[in-house]
Scaffold this active site. Structure first.
Site: not given
Length: 388
Positions: A26-30, A49, A125, A149, A223
């Site tokens: 949900g971030g710009v990288d991925s 996930l 993780c 990402g 998180c």
């Protein structure tokens, strides 16, 4: 020359079309990775996930009413990932891994702090869940490889017959310290398309791809810890589990053994900590050592916070099959630490397991049990392990 979606992705992955599962946080990288690979002509499948229920522990002390911006893996992030997948035009799935995340990441995190260590949940993780589960899921849905990402590079060296993990072009975003636990099979089936790019270039590709989150800030908080207060999280988590906080109160002592005060529990401290010690002195004290057996926390001046030697166990080797004799390397002991020159020497633990003794050329500040130490040869990651 302007960075474009197609030119960048071809530089990274000029192979024929593949089925690639992209780990979408949900971030710009991925999100940019998904757009790049799709523009290249690959069949891209988005996977997220689901790791932690953001409403868990709601109503307990210190838990905010709503998730704070800047936390990874939130419900907002799942929404953003799904919206990116719709924009690109790729299938998207959420894979529930909450039980395994709690078992492999959250519980070790809590137990480490209760035993006087300072864990790194992101490394746990990556090493024990994300890549393992993503590859398993990707194979189940017919994908050839996964892509993430992360800012890292990997390539196959035929001379050594090994996959090599390397530091990225953007050193400020280097994430190899978190990835030292990847296996040869995981590296062989993983793409890091951002390894040759800088963060500004990634945002430009996202802008060209018309992704709505081009300017979305990077996540900063762990998180599963609302508000970033790990001490309160441990108390809340134990209460939810019906467990009492163990009594680990004890003495604050100097390096000479003089009792300076008392503390309420070793989980409240980490090596290098200065604030919250409850001591008054002309010069500040720092936490130098935490002894879980005696429940003593040793404090002293900053000048005593450095050490030339550390020991590492639970090793994983990447660029080499193992360490049979002493060798020189650069060693990184925290995410923001510049790799420092050192001598690596193979040793054996009391249980017969392989260990490494590290002797730095210059003493290093705040060597922290529970953190990882990653060994580099220039850009290459030789391997790494966990600091004893």
């Amino acid at each position: 020359m302007a960075t474009t979606v197609s030119s960048v992705s071809k530089q990274i992955n000029p192979e024929v079309s593949e089925v690639i599962a992209v780990a979408m946080s949900g971030g710009v990288d991925s999100s940019t990775v998904a757009a790049m690979l799709h523009a290249e002509g690959h069949e891209v499948i988005g996977l997220t996930l689901q790791l932690w229920d953001q409403n868990r522990l709601a109503g307990k002390p210190g838990v905010p009413d709503a998730p704070k911006a800047g936390r990874c893996c939130s419900l907002d992030d799942v929404y953003d990932a799904r919206r990116v997948a719709e924009t690109i035009g790729i299938p998207y799935y959420v894979v529930n891994q909450q039980d395994r995340f709690e078992h492999d990441v959250v519980q070790p995190f809590v137990n480490d702090y209760l035993n006087g260590r300072t864990p790194i949940p992101c490394s746990l993780c990556n090493n024990h869940l994300k890549f393992d589960q993503l590859l398993l899921t990707a194979r189940q849905i017919g994908a050839d490889r996964i892509a993430t990402g992360h800012y890292a590079r990997n390539e196959y060296d035929p001379a050594r017959g090994r996959w090599i993990l390397k530091r990225p072009a953007d050193r400020a975003k280097d994430q190899t310290w978190f990835l030292f636990g990847l296996t040869q099979d995981q590296l062989a089936h993983t793409l890091f398309p951002l390894g040759h790019l800088t963060k500004p270039e990634v945002r430009e590709v996202a802008r060209e791809s018309k992704l709505h989150l081009t300017d979305k800030p990077d996540s900063q908080e762990i998180c599963f810890i609302p508000g970033g207060n790990y001490k309160q999280f441990i108390a809340n988590y134990l209460d939810e589990q019906g467990r009492e906080m163990p009594d680990s109160s004890g003495e604050l002592v100097s390096t000479s053994g003089e009792t300076l005060g008392r503390h309420e529990g070793i989980h409240n401290f980490t090596v290098g900590q200065r604030k919250g010690l409850g001591l008054t002195a002309p010069n500040p004290f720092y936490v130098l050592n935490i002894d879980a057996t005696s429940r003593r926390v040793t404090v002293g001046p900053e000048s005593e916070l450095t050490s030339p030697i550390l020991h590492v166990h639970r090793l994983n080797w990447i660029a080499i099959p193992g360490l049979n004799q002493p060798r020189r390397a650069q060693v990184k002991i925290r995410h923001v630490h510049d790799p420092a020159p050192a001598l690596l020497e193979p040793t054996v633990g009391p249980d017969g397991s392989d260990r490494v003794k590290i002797t730095f050329d210059e003493p290093q500040r705040a060597i922290t049990p529970g953190h990882s130490a990653v060994f580099y040869d220039g850009d290459e990651v030789l391997g790494g392990g966990w600091i004893l």
